[in-house]
Design an enzyme around this catalytic site. Structure first.
Site, PDB file in Angstrom:
ATOM      1  N   TYR A 117       0.832  -1.209   0.000  1.00  0.00           N
ATOM      2  CA  TYR A 117       0.000   0.000   0.000  1.00  0.00           C
ATOM      3  C   TYR A 117       0.864   1.255   0.000  1.00  0.00           C
ATOM      4  CZ  TYR A 117      -3.913  -3.090   0.949  1.00  0.00           C
ATOM      5  OH  TYR A 117      -4.853  -4.082   0.859  1.00  0.00           O
ATOM      6  N   ASN A 140     -12.598  -1.386  -4.751  1.00  0.00           N
ATOM      7  CA  ASN A 140     -12.514  -1.791  -6.153  1.00  0.00           C
ATOM      8  C   ASN A 140     -13.629  -2.781  -6.492  1.00  0.00           C
ATOM      9  OD1 ASN A 140     -11.702  -2.735  -8.702  1.00  0.00           O
ATOM     10  ND2 ASN A 140     -10.232  -4.144  -7.787  1.00  0.00           N
ATOM     11  N   CYS A 148      -6.513  -5.550  -7.344  1.00  0.00           N
ATOM     12  CA  CYS A 148      -6.314  -5.164  -5.949  1.00  0.00           C
ATOM     13  C   CYS A 148      -5.686  -6.311  -5.153  1.00  0.00           C
ATOM     14  CB  CYS A 148      -7.625  -4.718  -5.324  1.00  0.00           C
ATOM     15  SG  CYS A 148      -8.980  -5.900  -5.460  1.00  0.00           S
ATOM     16  N   HIS A 149      -5.800  -7.536  -5.648  1.00  0.00           N
ATOM     17  CA  HIS A 149      -5.204  -8.682  -4.962  1.00  0.00           C
ATOM     18  C   HIS A 149      -3.680  -8.635  -4.978  1.00  0.00           C
ATOM     19  CE1 HIS A 149      -5.653  -9.798  -9.212  1.00  0.00           C
ATOM     20  NE2 HIS A 149      -4.532 -10.486  -9.043  1.00  0.00           N
ATOM     21  N   GLU A 175      -1.451 -16.503 -10.819  1.00  0.00           N
ATOM     22  CA  GLU A 175      -0.734 -15.527 -11.645  1.00  0.00           C
ATOM     23  C   GLU A 175       0.771 -15.773 -11.645  1.00  0.00           C
ATOM     24  OE1 GLU A 175      -3.589 -11.612 -11.619  1.00  0.00           O
ATOM     25  OE2 GLU A 175      -1.863 -11.613 -10.285  1.00  0.00           O
TER      26      GLU A 175
END
Length: 183
Positions: A117, A140, A148-149, A175
């Protein structure tokens, strides 16, 4: 695209929704004629709660169940990796100017990578606004697509994710696995 406060609440918007399978469990997709507005995960098979969550984001919108509208979008979103890029998907971000700035910043985080963040706040030119940026990340409405993950706590720990930390962890692992095969 940022919108007026009236539009942010969905006033005058007709939004189609449908529930669809994904590699991470069932999702709800929310569509507007200008693009995909929302993607959320159905937690504990509770479709009503998933719909209520999305309706709470745009309380003045007219929601209609139209899976025939959202099904083609689900096919694009969850296409096999080799098919990505074959079809375009338009996102229509219904949020404040600040929120859309943060969400656009999330789009710059490459798949398979993460940030914090505070690093995101610095990247956005707002190093003192990490908490406000964290709040915008949490609002989001386009899970997975606006990543956002990929944002972690200062120490690299998984932190709050609207759809649960297990889901966040599964997406990150997925991912990272895909990014190994890019080169």
């Amino acid at each position: 695209m940022s919108t007026s406060s009236k539009a942010q609440r969905g006033s005058g918007f007709e939004l189609a929704y449908g529930f669809h399978a994904s590699p991470f469990g069932e999702v709800i997709l929310i569509s507007h004629h200008r693009g995909l507005v929302g993607l959320g995960f159905v937690i504990s098979q509770d479709r009503a709660a998933a719909l209520k969550d999305m309706q709470g984001r745009w309380p003045a919108a007219d929601f209609r169940h139209a899976p025939q509208v959202t099904a083609p979008l689900a096919q694009i979103v969850f296409a096999p990796p080799k098919a990505v890029g074959e079809e375009k998907l338009s996102l229509f971000m219904l949020g404040s100017a600040f929120e859309t700035m943060v969400w656009r910043g999330l789009l710059r985080i490459p798949a398979g990578q993460t940030t914090t963040y505070s690093a995101l706040a610095a990247d956005l030119g707002r190093p003192q606004a990490a908490r406000a940026i964290g709040s915008a990340v949490g609002r989001n409405p386009l899970a997975l697509l606006v990543p956002c993950h990929r944002v972690l706590g200062r120490n690299g720990a998984l932190t709050g994710y609207h759809w649960g930390l297990a889901c966040k962890q599964a997406i990150l692992h997925y991912e990272r696995g895909l990014s190994q095969f890019k080169d």
